[in-house]
Scaffold this motif. Sequence first.
Motif: not given
Length: 435
Positions: A42-68
């Motif tokens: 349950q701890f692991l689920f909450v930890m991953n849920l915070v990352f997935i549920g609250f990143n709003f796509g900033i992480t992959p978007a940052s990679t994409y915006y830098l790469a291009v």
Amino acid sequence: MLRLRHILSTGAATFVAGALNLVLVFVAARLLDPAQNGHYAQFLFVMNLVFIGFNFGITPASTYYLAVGIWTLPRTVLFNAWFLGMLAGAMLICCAILRTGLLDETLWRTFQVPIPLLMSGLVAGTLLMGVNQVIALMMGCHRYDRANVVSLLRSALPLISVLAAGVVVGGPLAIATGQTLAMVGVLIIGARLLQGSIAPTGRSPGGAPQESIWRYGGLAYLSNLFHFIAIRGLLLYLSFYAAPDLVGYFNIALLLLEALLLLPSTIGQLIFPQSSSPAFDRTLLESLLRINLYVAFLIAALVALLARPFVPLLLGSDYSSVGAVLVHLTPSIVLLSIPRILSQVLSGRGHPEYPLAAALAGAALGALLAPWWIPSVGAVGAAWITNAVSLVTAAITITGYSNVQHVRIREIFTPQIDDFVRVSGGLGGRGGHRG
């Protein structure tokens, strides 16, 4: 396009990190009884849920915006730091509310989750967000060596901390706290490595407006969120319908499934920042995809034969049910190996709507099947829901890739005699690479 050094270094780092994550699963299972392991899940689920549920796509978007080249590194770092600070503030407010005790009875009666573990999960998830932001920024700048170092630390330090906390103190809260503290160390080291990559500047770099990264990131965010809900969200159903030990069994089986998908995850991780290049080689990518499928079928066959006898030897006889659940998950080893690569290609080429459609369809299917299968079949039912979600995800991403690249699906998967020759030749070229 891809270079041999990229595959070897990042592949080795990913496999080592995956092996360490696997060892962490075994260590936690040995340190905790099945019910305690369920609370740790349950701890692991909450930890991953915070990352997935609250990143709003900033992480992959940052990679994409830098790469291009849309944004420069200093501007992207400042934006990510601001976002992480906002998230940390929100998580502290949530922890303060939980500390009042008003929700203790409701959360325990509904999900049987201890409040201290829930709070640890919120903090650890915020730290995980920061670590993954650092890795994303390094990948966007093609600084693969530094990203690999942080990726390895992300797996190694929690393992050491969990082992120490479990032996010295014991219990799920102790190892969750140890894992959280380890993430603090990883974030500090990663930030220092990233700081050394930033050239000093006295002005705010130009580029696309901030709203554009939210638009791109929003699609990636929704895609990751609904895919997480479609598979990991099944742990919530198990928490509601079943005892904590079943939650732990299914969680371990999913972690083992993740470990078995390291090859396509590595390829996808490298393809994402490079697939936007005009030099993108479709035929090389498709050869890699087919070779990946050959390996996936072999791994699935071995798991079907060996999981039941070997898992109890590794985890102990109390966890024999994990082997049975893993056998039922073998179709997902093959099915998920496809979108692990093609979803990254589609997002890297500016079409995140296809991974989003796959995630939405998978989440809808999972929500329909979970109330029907899980109460009657338990963790095995959750495994077959995962397979159904994997099938839908694979089908939609294949269709999306076919449409974007204007190639027939039959051509993508028809084996070619020169697949291995093409891959070895295509990856053997020399090219620019910064570490």
